[in-house]
Design a protein around this motif. Structure first.
Motif, PDB file in Angstrom:
ATOM      1  N   TRP A  37      21.227 -42.183   1.152  1.00 12.49           N
ATOM      2  CA  TRP A  37      21.760 -42.475  -0.173  1.00 12.49           C
ATOM      3  C   TRP A  37      21.834 -41.176  -0.955  1.00 12.49           C
ATOM      4  O   TRP A  37      20.961 -40.326  -0.837  1.00 12.49           O
ATOM      5  CB  TRP A  37      20.863 -43.446  -0.936  1.00 12.49           C
ATOM      6  CG  TRP A  37      20.790 -44.817  -0.389  1.00 12.49           C
ATOM      7  CD1 TRP A  37      21.480 -45.910  -0.824  1.00 12.49           C
ATOM      8  CD2 TRP A  37      19.963 -45.278   0.690  1.00 12.49           C
ATOM      9  NE1 TRP A  37      21.132 -47.023  -0.079  1.00 12.49           N
ATOM     10  CE2 TRP A  37      20.198 -46.660   0.859  1.00 12.49           C
ATOM     11  CE3 TRP A  37      19.051 -44.668   1.544  1.00 12.49           C
ATOM     12  CZ2 TRP A  37      19.567 -47.420   1.826  1.00 12.49           C
ATOM     13  CZ3 TRP A  37      18.417 -45.413   2.518  1.00 12.49           C
ATOM     14  CH2 TRP A  37      18.682 -46.788   2.648  1.00 12.49           C
ATOM     15  N   SER A  41      23.796 -44.151  -4.529  1.00 12.07           N
ATOM     16  CA  SER A  41      24.792 -44.876  -3.739  1.00 12.07           C
ATOM     17  C   SER A  41      24.584 -44.592  -2.254  1.00 12.07           C
ATOM     18  O   SER A  41      24.330 -43.443  -1.869  1.00 12.07           O
ATOM     19  CB  SER A  41      26.208 -44.441  -4.114  1.00 12.07           C
ATOM     20  OG  SER A  41      26.464 -44.738  -5.466  1.00 12.07           O
ATOM     21  N   ARG A  42      24.733 -45.638  -1.455  1.00  5.98           N
ATOM     22  CA  ARG A  42      24.597 -45.463  -0.011  1.00  5.98           C
ATOM     23  C   ARG A  42      25.749 -44.594   0.486  1.00  5.98           C
ATOM     24  O   ARG A  42      26.910 -44.899   0.255  1.00  5.98           O
ATOM     25  CB  ARG A  42      24.602 -46.817   0.667  1.00  5.98           C
ATOM     26  CG  ARG A  42      24.153 -46.771   2.094  1.00  5.98           C
ATOM     27  CD  ARG A  42      24.036 -48.183   2.620  1.00  5.98           C
ATOM     28  NE  ARG A  42      23.349 -48.205   3.876  1.00  5.98           N
ATOM     29  CZ  ARG A  42      22.609 -49.205   4.284  1.00  5.98           C
ATOM     30  NH1 ARG A  42      22.464 -50.263   3.522  1.00  5.98           N
ATOM     31  NH2 ARG A  42      22.015 -49.166   5.446  1.00  5.98           N
ATOM     32  N   SER A  43      25.441 -43.509   1.193  1.00  2.40           N
ATOM     33  CA  SER A  43      26.441 -42.557   1.679  1.00  2.40           C
ATOM     34  C   SER A  43      26.886 -42.879   3.102  1.00  2.40           C
ATOM     35  O   SER A  43      28.074 -42.924   3.387  1.00  2.40           O
ATOM     36  CB  SER A  43      25.895 -41.138   1.655  1.00  2.40           C
ATOM     37  OG  SER A  43      25.523 -40.778   0.356  1.00  2.40           O
ATOM     38  N   TYR A  44      25.891 -43.034   3.986  1.00  2.00           N
ATOM     39  CA  TYR A  44      26.237 -43.299   5.380  1.00  2.00           C
ATOM     40  C   TYR A  44      25.075 -43.964   6.108  1.00  2.00           C
ATOM     41  O   TYR A  44      23.923 -43.848   5.707  1.00  2.00           O
ATOM     42  CB  TYR A  44      26.669 -42.027   6.120  1.00  2.00           C
ATOM     43  CG  TYR A  44      25.615 -40.952   6.227  1.00  2.00           C
ATOM     44  CD1 TYR A  44      24.695 -40.940   7.276  1.00  2.00           C
ATOM     45  CD2 TYR A  44      25.546 -39.918   5.296  1.00  2.00           C
ATOM     46  CE1 TYR A  44      23.735 -39.953   7.384  1.00  2.00           C
ATOM     47  CE2 TYR A  44      24.594 -38.925   5.391  1.00  2.00           C
ATOM     48  CZ  TYR A  44      23.691 -38.946   6.446  1.00  2.00           C
ATOM     49  OH  TYR A  44      22.743 -37.962   6.541  1.00  2.00           O
ATOM     50  N   SER A  74      30.316 -43.467   7.554  1.00  2.76           N
ATOM     51  CA  SER A  74      30.465 -43.403   6.108  1.00  2.76           C
ATOM     52  C   SER A  74      30.604 -44.799   5.522  1.00  2.76           C
ATOM     53  O   SER A  74      31.247 -45.668   6.099  1.00  2.76           O
ATOM     54  CB  SER A  74      31.695 -42.572   5.739  1.00  2.76           C
ATOM     55  OG  SER A  74      31.938 -42.633   4.357  1.00  2.76           O
ATOM     56  N   THR A  75      30.009 -45.006   4.355  1.00  7.10           N
ATOM     57  CA  THR A  75      30.148 -46.295   3.677  1.00  7.10           C
ATOM     58  C   THR A  75      31.404 -46.338   2.805  1.00  7.10           C
ATOM     59  O   THR A  75      31.779 -47.403   2.340  1.00  7.10           O
ATOM     60  CB  THR A  75      28.903 -46.592   2.804  1.00  7.10           C
ATOM     61  OG1 THR A  75      28.736 -45.512   1.881  1.00  7.10           O
ATOM     62  CG2 THR A  75      27.666 -46.746   3.671  1.00  7.10           C
ATOM     63  N   SER A  76      32.070 -45.178   2.615  1.00  5.27           N
ATOM     64  CA  SER A  76      33.261 -45.165   1.756  1.00  5.27           C
ATOM     65  C   SER A  76      34.566 -45.276   2.548  1.00  5.27           C
ATOM     66  O   SER A  76      35.513 -45.882   2.083  1.00  5.27           O
ATOM     67  CB  SER A  76      33.288 -43.910   0.893  1.00  5.27           C
ATOM     68  OG  SER A  76      33.392 -42.760   1.697  1.00  5.27           O
ATOM     69  N   SER A  77      34.606 -44.657   3.752  1.00  7.20           N
ATOM     70  CA  SER A  77      35.839 -44.685   4.542  1.00  7.20           C
ATOM     71  C   SER A  77      35.535 -44.241   5.967  1.00  7.20           C
ATOM     72  O   SER A  77      34.782 -43.266   6.163  1.00  7.20           O
ATOM     73  CB  SER A  77      36.874 -43.742   3.930  1.00  7.20           C
ATOM     74  OG  SER A  77      37.936 -43.516   4.834  1.00  7.20           O
ATOM     75  N   SER A  78      36.124 -44.902   6.937  1.00  8.07           N
ATOM     76  CA  SER A  78      35.907 -44.516   8.332  1.00  8.07           C
ATOM     77  C   SER A  78      36.466 -43.115   8.605  1.00  8.07           C
ATOM     78  O   SER A  78      36.072 -42.469   9.575  1.00  8.07           O
ATOM     79  CB  SER A  78      36.531 -45.533   9.285  1.00  8.07           C
ATOM     80  OG  SER A  78      37.930 -45.594   9.091  1.00  8.07           O
ATOM     81  N   ARG A  80      35.674 -40.628   7.023  1.00  9.61           N
ATOM     82  CA  ARG A  80      34.552 -39.720   6.759  1.00  9.61           C
ATOM     83  C   ARG A  80      33.420 -39.863   7.786  1.00  9.61           C
ATOM     84  O   ARG A  80      32.372 -39.243   7.637  1.00  9.61           O
ATOM     85  CB  ARG A  80      34.021 -39.938   5.344  1.00  9.61           C
ATOM     86  CG  ARG A  80      35.034 -39.540   4.287  1.00  9.61           C
ATOM     87  CD  ARG A  80      34.453 -39.717   2.889  1.00  9.61           C
ATOM     88  NE  ARG A  80      35.407 -39.387   1.865  1.00  9.61           N
ATOM     89  CZ  ARG A  80      35.525 -38.175   1.303  1.00  9.61           C
ATOM     90  NH1 ARG A  80      34.746 -37.206   1.688  1.00  9.61           N
ATOM     91  NH2 ARG A  80      36.417 -37.958   0.370  1.00  9.61           N
ATOM     92  N   ASP A  81      33.626 -40.672   8.827  1.00 10.59           N
ATOM     93  CA  ASP A  81      32.642 -40.753   9.914  1.00 10.59           C
ATOM     94  C   ASP A  81      32.583 -39.396  10.611  1.00 10.59           C
ATOM     95  O   ASP A  81      33.602 -38.722  10.759  1.00 10.59           O
ATOM     96  CB  ASP A  81      33.043 -41.806  10.943  1.00 10.59           C
ATOM     97  CG  ASP A  81      32.978 -43.225  10.408  1.00 10.59           C
ATOM     98  OD1 ASP A  81      32.525 -43.416   9.256  1.00 10.59           O
ATOM     99  OD2 ASP A  81      33.386 -44.143  11.143  1.00 10.59           O
TER     100      ASP A  81
END
Length: 163
Positions: A37, A41-44, A74-78, A80-81
């Protein structure tokens, strides 16, 4: 506020160490899952596998080699994996008074679909651990020198020379 800069990390894993070869030599296998986090916010989320080979060179000297493969989701967009590969080596010498001198080298490659998430890093760490405790405290001191190379970086358009 201060919490905007907060960083929290949680990990749960299993580790199995066993003797390998000559007395004092070992292999350690481990796996873990966890989450990170940033600013509340949870990041990944992540999963990782590691292997370490420990070699006893003498009664006072040890050498180890390690490797880790990690996948961060990533919790925002794949997009960003990222995949993280880490290699390391570590040497330690126990002095006659129980103190320990150590030197380590770590290299890491981080890559993913998002250009700004790609980078390579290397670090060298030297440390000294005092064998004699001061009350309940064990004193260790060290210094780490590191270098990170973001060879490609985009800020609206590609940044010449990276970041």
């Amino acid at each position: 506020s201060n919490s905007d800069f907060a960083s929290t990390f949680a990990e749960a894993g299993l580790e199995h160490q066993f003797a390998a070869g000559k007395e004092g030599n070992s292999v350690t296998l481990s796996g873990a899952v966890g989450a990170s986090w940033s600013g509340g916010s949870r990041s990944y989320d992540f999963g990782k596998l590691s292997v370490r080979r420990g070699i006893r060179l003498s009664h006072a000297d040890r050498l180890s080699f390690s490797g880790t493969a990690e996948k961060r989701f990533s919790t925002s967009s794949s997009l960003r994996d990222v995949d993280v590969f880490t290699l390391g080596t570590h040497y330690s010498h126990r002095r006659d008074n129980g103190d320990r001198v150590s030197l380590g080298l770590t290299v890491q490659d981080v890559s993913g679909a998002f250009t700004n998430a790609d980078y390579r890093t290397a670090s060298v760490r030297a440390s000294y651990a005092f064998g004699k405790q001061v009350g309940p405290v064990k004193i260790t001191t060290g210094v780490t020198f590191g270098y990170t190379d973001y060879d490609t970086y985009v800020l609206g358009s590609p940044v010449t020379g990276g970041r």
